[in-house]
Design a protein around this motif. Structure first.
Motif, PDB file in Angstrom:
ATOM      1  N   SER A 135       0.854  -1.183   0.000  1.00 24.63           N
ATOM      2  CA  SER A 135       0.000   0.000   0.000  1.00 24.63           C
ATOM      3  C   SER A 135       0.893   1.236   0.000  1.00 24.63           C
ATOM      4  O   SER A 135       2.103   1.155   0.246  1.00 24.63           O
ATOM      5  N   GLN A 136       0.287   2.400  -0.239  1.00 23.20           N
ATOM      6  CA  GLN A 136       1.083   3.626  -0.206  1.00 23.20           C
ATOM      7  C   GLN A 136       1.601   3.910   1.199  1.00 23.20           C
ATOM      8  O   GLN A 136       2.702   4.453   1.369  1.00 23.20           O
ATOM      9  N   GLU A 137       0.858   3.516   2.212  1.00 23.06           N
ATOM     10  CA  GLU A 137       1.330   3.682   3.590  1.00 23.06           C
ATOM     11  C   GLU A 137       2.559   2.807   3.846  1.00 23.06           C
ATOM     12  O   GLU A 137       3.534   3.263   4.465  1.00 23.06           O
ATOM     13  N   GLN A 138       2.527   1.580   3.374  1.00 20.32           N
ATOM     14  CA  GLN A 138       3.685   0.693   3.551  1.00 20.32           C
ATOM     15  C   GLN A 138       4.884   1.175   2.749  1.00 20.32           C
ATOM     16  O   GLN A 138       6.023   1.115   3.220  1.00 20.32           O
ATOM     17  N   LEU A 139       4.630   1.666   1.545  1.00 20.40           N
ATOM     18  CA  LEU A 139       5.723   2.215   0.748  1.00 20.40           C
ATOM     19  C   LEU A 139       6.330   3.430   1.444  1.00 20.40           C
ATOM     20  O   LEU A 139       7.554   3.626   1.424  1.00 20.40           O
ATOM     21  N   ALA A 140       5.472   4.248   2.076  1.00 21.84           N
ATOM     22  CA  ALA A 140       5.970   5.408   2.820  1.00 21.84           C
ATOM     23  C   ALA A 140       6.903   4.976   3.943  1.00 21.84           C
ATOM     24  O   ALA A 140       7.952   5.586   4.182  1.00 21.84           O
ATOM     25  N   ASP A 141       6.549   3.886   4.636  1.00 21.59           N
ATOM     26  CA  ASP A 141       7.399   3.381   5.714  1.00 21.59           C
ATOM     27  C   ASP A 141       8.668   2.724   5.176  1.00 21.59           C
ATOM     28  O   ASP A 141       9.623   2.508   5.933  1.00 21.59           O
ATOM     29  N   THR A 142       8.691   2.415   3.904  1.00 20.52           N
ATOM     30  CA  THR A 142       9.881   1.845   3.271  1.00 20.52           C
ATOM     31  C   THR A 142      10.879   2.932   2.887  1.00 20.52           C
ATOM     32  O   THR A 142      12.086   2.774   3.054  1.00 20.52           O
ATOM     33  N   VAL A 143      10.368   4.044   2.367  1.00 17.91           N
ATOM     34  CA  VAL A 143      11.252   5.090   1.825  1.00 17.91           C
ATOM     35  C   VAL A 143      11.370   6.316   2.734  1.00 17.91           C
ATOM     36  O   VAL A 143      12.012   7.299   2.369  1.00 17.91           O
ATOM     37  N   GLY A 144      10.767   6.260   3.921  1.00 17.60           N
ATOM     38  CA  GLY A 144      10.930   7.349   4.881  1.00 17.60           C
ATOM     39  C   GLY A 144      10.225   8.630   4.488  1.00 17.60           C
ATOM     40  O   GLY A 144      10.740   9.725   4.738  1.00 17.60           O
ATOM     41  N   LEU A 145       9.044   8.505   3.883  1.00 17.11           N
ATOM     42  CA  LEU A 145       8.261   9.666   3.472  1.00 17.11           C
ATOM     43  C   LEU A 145       6.857   9.564   4.058  1.00 17.11           C
ATOM     44  O   LEU A 145       6.460   8.512   4.579  1.00 17.11           O
ATOM     45  N   THR A 146       6.090  10.637   3.958  1.00 17.79           N
ATOM     46  CA  THR A 146       4.691  10.571   4.355  1.00 17.79           C
ATOM     47  C   THR A 146       3.877   9.928   3.235  1.00 17.79           C
ATOM     48  O   THR A 146       4.306   9.897   2.071  1.00 17.79           O
ATOM     49  N   THR A 147       2.695   9.462   3.575  1.00 20.88           N
ATOM     50  CA  THR A 147       1.825   8.869   2.562  1.00 20.88           C
ATOM     51  C   THR A 147       1.458   9.883   1.489  1.00 20.88           C
ATOM     52  O   THR A 147       1.401   9.550   0.295  1.00 20.88           O
ATOM     53  N   VAL A 148       1.222  11.118   1.893  1.00 19.24           N
ATOM     54  CA  VAL A 148       0.891  12.173   0.928  1.00 19.24           C
ATOM     55  C   VAL A 148       2.051  12.401  -0.036  1.00 19.24           C
ATOM     56  O   VAL A 148       1.858  12.531  -1.257  1.00 19.24           O
ATOM     57  N   HIS A 149       3.273  12.418   0.500  1.00 16.55           N
ATOM     58  CA  HIS A 149       4.460  12.619  -0.346  1.00 16.55           C
ATOM     59  C   HIS A 149       4.628  11.456  -1.317  1.00 16.55           C
ATOM     60  O   HIS A 149       4.993  11.642  -2.490  1.00 16.55           O
ATOM     61  N   VAL A 150       4.372  10.241  -0.857  1.00 14.93           N
ATOM     62  CA  VAL A 150       4.461   9.076  -1.734  1.00 14.93           C
ATOM     63  C   VAL A 150       3.453   9.185  -2.864  1.00 14.93           C
ATOM     64  O   VAL A 150       3.772   8.920  -4.038  1.00 14.93           O
ATOM     65  N   ASN A 151       2.223   9.584  -2.544  1.00 19.74           N
ATOM     66  CA  ASN A 151       1.187   9.714  -3.568  1.00 19.74           C
ATOM     67  C   ASN A 151       1.594  10.724  -4.629  1.00 19.74           C
ATOM     68  O   ASN A 151       1.465  10.470  -5.840  1.00 19.74           O
ATOM     69  N   ARG A 152       2.111  11.862  -4.202  1.00 17.06           N
ATOM     70  CA  ARG A 152       2.550  12.894  -5.150  1.00 17.06           C
ATOM     71  C   ARG A 152       3.730  12.411  -5.994  1.00 17.06           C
ATOM     72  O   ARG A 152       3.808  12.708  -7.192  1.00 17.06           O
ATOM     73  N   THR A 153       4.636  11.668  -5.359  1.00 19.90           N
ATOM     74  CA  THR A 153       5.826  11.207  -6.067  1.00 19.90           C
ATOM     75  C   THR A 153       5.468  10.157  -7.112  1.00 19.90           C
ATOM     76  O   THR A 153       6.025  10.147  -8.222  1.00 19.90           O
ATOM     77  N   LEU A 154       4.553   9.266  -6.789  1.00 20.27           N
ATOM     78  CA  LEU A 154       4.104   8.277  -7.771  1.00 20.27           C
ATOM     79  C   LEU A 154       3.471   8.961  -8.978  1.00 20.27           C
ATOM     80  O   LEU A 154       3.697   8.561 -10.129  1.00 20.27           O
TER      81      LEU A 154
END
Length: 259
Positions: free
Chosen positions: A183-202
């Motif tokens: 999930s985006q939350e799990q990916l955030a915990d993988t790359v050290g970012l917030t979920t919102v930042h992960v969504n924008r980066t994807l």
């Protein structure tokens, strides 16, 4: 995935680490495995506990993580079908991290005592397993670099490249696309970012044509472009570890095939 099929893939992998004989191969097949279905979120390893079993993933995915005293989680590695989870724990008194099932799956468990006996009686298998744990350590080093020194788009691109490459090595996919189980939350915990930042980066990666998303399916239109953008090389995966060099007592010849 059937246990026999997975053991066959493990044997082939270990044969790239050390020169095995029929006794070694039969010893792996004879381990007292017990298969069971596990749901997503199930703990395969719990921090602070004394390990009693080692797990072999037959199907599905798992992830290794640490948590702060405040409850913040850092995911430090992914595991795919065919991976032995936490082989080093068979020689340590207590686990210092957690491993959880990322998706529903099937695992085969074997008592730690049986793994230790296997290592003691079959030194070539012990060597192969040792190399596997060294490669795990190599992956941890790369993930530290990823979180500490790469920009957000390159962090995520690197994780996607590694996942694609490891699926290819395991014979489970290609570098053209795959279903990404996080999930985006799990990916955030993988790359050290917030979920919102992960969504924008994807979305940024997609706008730049580096990936195409179809819900959980990630398509990679141009592998070389995403690889070069992310600074990915598969050197740290040591996919071409050569057993012959190790038998001669010489350093294995490692070549990066990611470029």
């Amino acid at each position: 995935m059937e246990l026999a099929d997975t053991l066959g893939r493990i044997i082939r992998r270990y044969e790239r680490r050390a020169e095995l004989d029929d006794g070694d191969r039969n010893a792996i097949r004879a381990l007292p495995f017990r298969t069971e279905k596990v749901p997503a979120g199930h703990f395969l390893v719990r921090e602070g506990t004394a390990p009693k079993i080692s797990c072999l993933i037959l199907s599905g995915y798992a992830y290794r993580h640490k948590s702060t005293t405040d409850g913040d989680r850092q995911i430090v590695s992914l595991h795919v079908s065919g991976d032995f989870v936490d082989l080093e724990a068979s020689l340590l008194a207590k686990a210092d991290h957690n491993v959880q099932a990322l998706t529903d799956g099937v695992v085969a468990t074997v008592p730690v005592e049986a793994v230790v006996a296997l290592i003691d009686k079959h030194p070539r298998l012990g060597r192969a397993m040792w190399i596997d744990t060294l490669i795990d350590a190599s992956i941890y080093r790369e993930w530290v670099m990823n979180v500490g020194r790469r920009t957000a788009p390159r962090r995520i691109g690197h994780v996607l490249c590694e996942f694609a490459c490891r699926l290819e090595i395991a014979g489970l996919g290609t570098t053209t696309g795959f279903i990404f189980p996080m999930s985006q939350e799990q990916l955030a915990d993988t790359v050290g970012l917030t979920t919102v930042h992960v969504n924008r980066t994807l979305k940024l990666l997609e706008d730049d044509g580096l990936i195409v998303r179809h819900k959980r399916f990630i398509e990679i239109p141009d592998w070389a472009r995403l690889r070069d953008f992310s600074g990915f090389t598969d050197l740290y995966l040591h996919r071409d570890q050569v057993a012959d060099a190790g038998r001669r007592g010489q350093p294995p010849q490692i070549a990066a095939t990611g470029r």
